[in-house]
Design an enzyme around this catalytic site. Sequence first.
Site, PDB file in Angstrom:
ATOM      1  N   HIS A 195     -17.920 -21.213 -42.763  1.00  0.00           N
ATOM      2  CA  HIS A 195     -17.125 -20.486 -41.283  1.00  0.00           C
ATOM      3  C   HIS A 195     -15.246 -21.056 -41.753  1.00  0.00           C
ATOM      4  O   HIS A 195     -14.840 -21.043 -43.175  1.00  0.00           O
ATOM      5  CB  HIS A 195     -17.261 -21.883 -40.340  1.00  0.00           C
ATOM      6  CG  HIS A 195     -17.048 -23.179 -40.559  1.00  0.00           C
ATOM      7  ND1 HIS A 195     -17.850 -23.636 -41.935  1.00  0.00           N
ATOM      8  CD2 HIS A 195     -16.125 -23.526 -40.403  1.00  0.00           C
ATOM      9  CE1 HIS A 195     -17.104 -24.709 -42.119  1.00  0.00           C
ATOM     10  NE2 HIS A 195     -15.861 -24.464 -41.410  1.00  0.00           N
TER      11      HIS A 195
ATOM     12  N   HIS B  98     -19.026 -27.379 -45.246  1.00  0.00           N
ATOM     13  CA  HIS B  98     -19.260 -28.776 -45.439  1.00  0.00           C
ATOM     14  C   HIS B  98     -20.783 -29.119 -45.652  1.00  0.00           C
ATOM     15  O   HIS B  98     -21.601 -28.685 -45.212  1.00  0.00           O
ATOM     16  CB  HIS B  98     -19.053 -29.455 -43.909  1.00  0.00           C
ATOM     17  CG  HIS B  98     -17.565 -29.290 -43.772  1.00  0.00           C
ATOM     18  ND1 HIS B  98     -16.274 -29.015 -43.684  1.00  0.00           N
ATOM     19  CD2 HIS B  98     -17.182 -28.402 -42.141  1.00  0.00           C
ATOM     20  CE1 HIS B  98     -15.716 -28.785 -43.622  1.00  0.00           C
ATOM     21  NE2 HIS B  98     -15.856 -28.178 -42.562  1.00  0.00           N
TER      22      HIS B  98
ATOM     23  N   GLU C 232     -20.373 -30.293 -37.813  1.00  0.00           N
ATOM     24  CA  GLU C 232     -18.826 -30.342 -36.307  1.00  0.00           C
ATOM     25  C   GLU C 232     -19.401 -29.509 -35.249  1.00  0.00           C
ATOM     26  O   GLU C 232     -20.321 -28.614 -34.987  1.00  0.00           O
ATOM     27  CB  GLU C 232     -17.773 -30.013 -36.991  1.00  0.00           C
ATOM     28  CG  GLU C 232     -17.613 -28.800 -37.432  1.00  0.00           C
ATOM     29  CD  GLU C 232     -16.571 -28.414 -38.289  1.00  0.00           C
ATOM     30  OE1 GLU C 232     -16.131 -29.741 -39.016  1.00  0.00           O
ATOM     31  OE2 GLU C 232     -16.241 -27.086 -38.620  1.00  0.00           O
TER      32      GLU C 232
ATOM     33  N   ARG D  93     -13.494 -25.917 -49.917  1.00  0.00           N
ATOM     34  CA  ARG D  93     -12.989 -24.015 -49.712  1.00  0.00           C
ATOM     35  C   ARG D  93     -12.746 -23.198 -50.691  1.00  0.00           C
ATOM     36  O   ARG D  93     -13.008 -23.174 -51.424  1.00  0.00           O
ATOM     37  CB  ARG D  93     -11.178 -24.166 -50.004  1.00  0.00           C
ATOM     38  CG  ARG D  93     -10.419 -25.061 -48.578  1.00  0.00           C
ATOM     39  CD  ARG D  93      -8.900 -25.292 -49.529  1.00  0.00           C
ATOM     40  NE  ARG D  93      -7.945 -25.520 -49.429  1.00  0.00           N
ATOM     41  CZ  ARG D  93      -8.424 -26.530 -49.506  1.00  0.00           C
ATOM     42  NH1 ARG D  93      -8.030 -27.871 -48.336  1.00  0.00           N
ATOM     43  NH2 ARG D  93      -7.645 -27.891 -50.631  1.00  0.00           N
TER      44      ARG D  93
ATOM     45  N   GLN E  10     -14.324 -22.116 -45.503  1.00  0.00           N
ATOM     46  CA  GLN E  10     -14.746 -23.076 -45.568  1.00  0.00           C
ATOM     47  C   GLN E  10     -16.577 -23.431 -45.580  1.00  0.00           C
ATOM     48  O   GLN E  10     -16.794 -22.744 -44.414  1.00  0.00           O
ATOM     49  CB  GLN E  10     -14.043 -24.126 -45.422  1.00  0.00           C
ATOM     50  CG  GLN E  10     -13.814 -24.339 -43.722  1.00  0.00           C
ATOM     51  CD  GLN E  10     -13.347 -25.318 -43.099  1.00  0.00           C
ATOM     52  OE1 GLN E  10     -13.118 -26.582 -42.604  1.00  0.00           O
ATOM     53  NE2 GLN E  10     -11.431 -25.349 -43.592  1.00  0.00           N
TER      54      GLN E  10
END
Length: 310
Positions: free
Chosen positions: A168, A93, A110, A188, A91
Amino acid sequence: MPTPGAPFRLLPAFHERPWGVRSLAPWFDLSPVVPVGEAWFTAGACGTSLGRPLGDLLAADPARLLGDAAFPGGEPLLLKLLFTSDRLSVQVHPDDDYAQRHHGSAGKTEAWHVVQALPGAAVGLGFVEPLAPDTAREAARTGAIEHLLAGHPARQGDTFLVPAGTVHAIGAGLVIVEVQEPSDVTYRLYDYGRPRELHLEHGFAVADLGPYRTVNAPASLSPGRTLLARCPFFTMERVVVEGSRRWDADEPFYHLVVTLAGEGTLDGLEARPGSVFFVPASATGCAVEGRGLHLLVAYTADHPSRAMMG
C-alpha cells in the site's frame, strides 16, 4: 493516584516525517518547525489528562483499564492521526506470526478513516494485476512499482481496511485516523528516492502480490451508528450525537474515541475535532452531549459493541 474508572483524554505525541505538514490546524494549535506526519495517542509514553503517561496507568491496573482486550505485552490498539503533504513510501506490514518470529512484535493489520482530503487525493492498495515475485522485486528496484499499484480515490468519510500483507501507499493531501495492532513494523519497498532504508527481503517475504480484495462497505447499525471496518483485531464505527445520549457499561473491554467533527462533551470532557478519549473497560457509563458531534469509536471486539450510546 488511583487507576481511573472514568473516561480520560489522551494527549498526542507528534512524530516528524518527511511527508508531513507544518500546520496541524484545526486539529491542534501547533505550527511545527519540522514536518509532522503522525500524532500518536496510545503508545506507552503518550500523556493523558490525568497527568500520568498512558503506559504508567496501564501498568498500574491493566485489567481495570483494558479488561479482557489486551494484546500480548498488555498493549492497547495503536491509534494515530496522519497528516500528509507528500506520498508515503510503498510499503507492507507482516502478520502476527512473521512479526513475532522476526521482531518479537505483533503484526500490523490497520484501518484508515479519511477525515479530510484535498481534491484528487488517493491511496494505493494492492496491484492492478497479479505480479510474479521477480517482476515485483525488479519493479521495486526501478520504481515502476508505484505505477503497478491500484489507485483508489480517497474522500472524506471513506474507510479502508488494510490487512497485513497488503502492499500500500498513502497519497498527499490527506488527514487520516489510523487504527492498528500495536506494532510499528513497516517494510518499505520503494521510497521515491528518499534516503531511507528499504526492506525488500522481509517485505517480499510477506507481500500479497495480487489485487486488493477487501470490500469496504459502511453498514448502518442503528440511527446514528455506522459500522466502518471490522476484522479479527478491532472494530471501527462512526457515531453521530445530536443532543444527549448515554454510554452504558456492557462490555469487558475498553473503547477509543476520536472526535471527527462538531462539538460536545464526553463525561464532561470537552470534545472538539482532534480530541481523543480512553473509555476504560471498568467505566460505569457516562453521558455524551453533542451538537453535530461525529465520533470515531474503536475497540478490540469483532462484533458491534453493546456499550455504545443508546
